[in-house]
Design a protein around this motif. Structure first.
Motif, short mmCIF file in Angstrom:
data_model
loop_
_atom_site.label_atom_id
_atom_site.label_comp_id
_atom_site.label_asym_id
_atom_site.label_seq_id
_atom_site.Cartn_x
_atom_site.Cartn_y
_atom_site.Cartn_z
N ALA A 72 0.83 -1.21 0.00
CA ALA A 72 0.00 0.00 0.00
C ALA A 72 0.86 1.25 0.00
O ALA A 72 0.56 2.23 -0.69
CB ALA A 72 -0.93 -0.01 1.22
N THR A 73 1.94 1.21 0.75
CA THR A 73 2.84 2.37 0.80
C THR A 73 3.52 2.60 -0.54
O THR A 73 3.64 3.74 -1.01
CB THR A 73 3.90 2.18 1.90
OG1 THR A 73 3.25 2.00 3.16
CG2 THR A 73 4.82 3.39 1.98
N LYS A 74 3.93 1.51 -1.18
CA LYS A 74 4.57 1.65 -2.49
C LYS A 74 3.61 2.25 -3.51
O LYS A 74 3.98 3.14 -4.29
CB LYS A 74 5.06 0.29 -2.97
CG LYS A 74 5.81 0.38 -4.29
CD LYS A 74 6.10 -0.96 -4.91
CE LYS A 74 6.81 -0.79 -6.25
NZ LYS A 74 6.05 0.08 -7.18
N LEU A 75 2.36 1.77 -3.49
CA LEU A 75 1.38 2.33 -4.43
C LEU A 75 1.12 3.80 -4.14
O LEU A 75 1.01 4.62 -5.06
CB LEU A 75 0.07 1.53 -4.34
CG LEU A 75 0.10 0.14 -4.97
CD1 LEU A 75 -1.18 -0.62 -4.64
CD2 LEU A 75 0.29 0.24 -6.48
N MET A 76 1.02 4.13 -2.85
CA MET A 76 0.80 5.53 -2.49
C MET A 76 1.95 6.40 -2.99
O MET A 76 1.72 7.50 -3.53
CB MET A 76 0.65 5.64 -0.98
CG MET A 76 0.47 7.05 -0.45
SD MET A 76 2.02 7.96 -0.25
CE MET A 76 2.82 7.04 1.05
N LEU A 77 3.17 5.90 -2.84
CA LEU A 77 4.33 6.68 -3.30
C LEU A 77 4.34 6.82 -4.82
O LEU A 77 4.74 7.85 -5.36
CB LEU A 77 5.63 6.05 -2.80
CG LEU A 77 5.88 6.21 -1.30
CD1 LEU A 77 7.10 5.40 -0.86
CD2 LEU A 77 6.08 7.69 -0.94
N ASP A 78 3.88 5.75 -5.52
CA ASP A 78 3.77 5.86 -6.97
C ASP A 78 2.79 6.97 -7.35
O ASP A 78 3.05 7.77 -8.24
CB ASP A 78 3.29 4.53 -7.57
CG ASP A 78 4.43 3.52 -7.68
OD1 ASP A 78 5.59 3.91 -7.45
OD2 ASP A 78 4.15 2.34 -7.98
N VAL A 79 1.65 6.98 -6.67
CA VAL A 79 0.67 8.04 -6.93
C VAL A 79 1.30 9.41 -6.66
O VAL A 79 1.20 10.34 -7.46
CB VAL A 79 -0.57 7.86 -6.03
CG1 VAL A 79 -1.52 9.05 -6.17
CG2 VAL A 79 -1.30 6.57 -6.38
N HIS A 80 1.97 9.49 -5.55
CA HIS A 80 2.55 10.76 -5.10
C HIS A 80 3.63 11.25 -6.05
O HIS A 80 3.68 12.43 -6.40
CB HIS A 80 3.13 10.53 -3.70
CG HIS A 80 3.79 11.73 -3.09
ND1 HIS A 80 3.07 12.84 -2.70
CD2 HIS A 80 5.07 11.99 -2.79
CE1 HIS A 80 3.91 13.74 -2.19
NE2 HIS A 80 5.13 13.25 -2.24
N GLN A 81 4.49 10.33 -6.48
CA GLN A 81 5.67 10.74 -7.24
C GLN A 81 5.45 10.70 -8.75
O GLN A 81 6.02 11.51 -9.49
CB GLN A 81 6.86 9.84 -6.87
CG GLN A 81 7.32 10.07 -5.43
CD GLN A 81 8.19 8.94 -4.89
OE1 GLN A 81 8.37 7.92 -5.55
NE2 GLN A 81 8.72 9.13 -3.69
N LYS A 82 4.63 9.76 -9.22
CA LYS A 82 4.44 9.62 -10.67
C LYS A 82 3.12 10.21 -11.14
O LYS A 82 2.86 10.27 -12.34
CB LYS A 82 4.51 8.14 -11.06
CG LYS A 82 5.85 7.49 -10.72
CD LYS A 82 5.82 5.98 -11.02
CE LYS A 82 7.13 5.33 -10.58
NZ LYS A 82 7.05 3.84 -10.71
N GLY A 83 2.29 10.62 -10.20
CA GLY A 83 1.04 11.24 -10.58
C GLY A 83 -0.14 10.29 -10.65
O GLY A 83 -1.29 10.71 -10.65
N LYS A 84 0.16 9.00 -10.73
CA LYS A 84 -0.92 8.01 -10.75
C LYS A 84 -0.33 6.63 -10.52
O LYS A 84 0.88 6.43 -10.62
CB LYS A 84 -1.65 8.02 -12.09
CG LYS A 84 -0.77 7.61 -13.25
CD LYS A 84 -1.55 7.57 -14.57
CE LYS A 84 -0.65 7.14 -15.71
NZ LYS A 84 -1.37 7.03 -16.99
N ALA A 85 -1.21 5.68 -10.21
CA ALA A 85 -0.77 4.30 -10.08
C ALA A 85 -1.95 3.37 -10.38
O ALA A 85 -3.10 3.68 -10.05
CB ALA A 85 -0.24 4.03 -8.66
N VAL A 86 -1.63 2.26 -11.01
CA VAL A 86 -2.63 1.20 -11.18
C VAL A 86 -2.71 0.44 -9.86
O VAL A 86 -1.71 -0.10 -9.39
CB VAL A 86 -2.24 0.25 -12.33
CG1 VAL A 86 -3.16 -0.96 -12.35
CG2 VAL A 86 -2.28 0.98 -13.67
N VAL A 87 -3.89 0.41 -9.28
CA VAL A 87 -4.02 -0.21 -7.96
C VAL A 87 -4.72 -1.56 -8.00
O VAL A 87 -4.66 -2.32 -7.04
CB VAL A 87 -4.74 0.73 -6.97
CG1 VAL A 87 -3.92 2.00 -6.75
CG2 VAL A 87 -6.14 1.07 -7.45
N SER A 88 -5.41 -1.84 -9.12
CA SER A 88 -6.02 -3.17 -9.26
C SER A 88 -6.32 -3.39 -10.74
O SER A 88 -6.38 -2.44 -11.53
CB SER A 88 -7.30 -3.30 -8.42
OG SER A 88 -8.31 -2.42 -8.89
#
Lengths: 114, 180
Positions: A72-88
């Protein structure tokens, strides 16, 4: 509206928002036209936003998806740093359910075919 | 300063100053009022706050977004109303010492409502950067409910609203930590 002395919370509160230097743009992407191959999975994407707290986003990923704190932390950081993340990813109906659950938690989520 | 949320012997304990409880009561009332305006898609067009509380589920497909909205918006609104109502009930039941124990369901409602309040207020304040919450609004004041052509009044409003926004962030951050 009264706000007696809340300024003192500022430093603590400002340490945590998930940042959004780039807000999601509403642009039509030409490559999405007519490709409806059934084997392309659907994905749920969470977009960066300037309001949701980083710890809260991590917490929501754990609650909604049952992810470990690390994932969850890695995904949050992806959102934070890359602007978005695929979560499922998965069937369209499942992704619509995931999106609705994320909306219920106030996250900025959309689904699309991968 | 005392932490507003803490876990004690497996139970989540809330502790608020009376001024804090009064402020939250007012904010929840405002939120419920806004949620009461949500019935169909048309009420969200051009309303940044409601648009943020009820975002599109598809970015590039308005028809699919509308269809999904027709399926989930009513439930989403009911969930938000229910959470805010739960928070109001907690606040109404607070004794003079401002302390209460929250069940997991109540805690979830508090977390959801604190987030909704921050989304609403942060959108009104046009928060765009975590490093620079602006007390001096540059530009149009398009989301400024108090702006009646009096720049001083608008500045005062923003300063109060920003203080409230930061207070909500502090509360929510504290609650997440307590639940974690």
């Amino acid at each position: 509206m009264e706000a007696p002395g809340f300024r003192g919370h500022a430093a603590e509160a400002m340490a945590v928002p998930i940042s959004a230097t780039v807000a999601p743009e509403r642009t039509v992407r030409p490559e999405q036209d007519e490709d409806v191959r059934p084997d392309r999975p659907w994905v749920t994407i969470v977009w960066n936003d300037p309001i949701n707290l980083m710890t809260y986003v991590t917490y929501v990923f754990q609650q909604v998806f049952g992810y470990s704190k690390e994932k969850a932390t890695k995904l949050m950081l992806d959102v934070h740093q890359k602007g978005k993340a695929v979560v499922s990813s998965g069937a369209r109906e499942q992704m619509e359910l995931d999106v609705s659950r994320l909306h219920a938690h106030g996250l900025w989520a959309t689904l699309q075919q991968d | 300063m005392a932490r507003p949320f803490r876990t004690s012997r497996g139970r989540l304990e809330l502790r608020l100053e009376s001024a804090e409880a009064q402020l939250l009561e007012q904010l929840c009332g405002d939120l419920l009022e806004r949620l009461g305006e949500v019935d169909d898609r048309s009420t969200l067009d051009g309303d940044p706050v409601l648009g943020r509380l009820f975002p599109d589920g598809y970015r590039d497909d308005p028809a699919a977004a509308d269809e999904l909205r027709s399926l989930i918006q009513s439930d989403l609104r009911e969930a938000k109303v229910s959470s805010a109502t739960t928070v109001l009930a907690t606040l109404a039941g607070l004794p003079d010492n401002g302390r209460a124990s929250l069940s997991p369901e109540q805690a979830a409602a508090w977390l959801a409502t604190l987030n909704d309040l921050r989304l609403a207020l942060g959108t009104l304040l046009d928060i765009t950067d975590d490093d620079d919450p602006r007390f001096d609004r540059s530009g149009q004041g398009d989301a400024d409910p108090s702006g009646q052509g009096d720049p001083d009044a608008a500045d005062d409003y923003d300063e109060v609203a920003m203080s409230v926004y930061l207070f909500l962030g502090w509360l929510q951050s504290n609650l997440v930590d307590a639940l974690d």
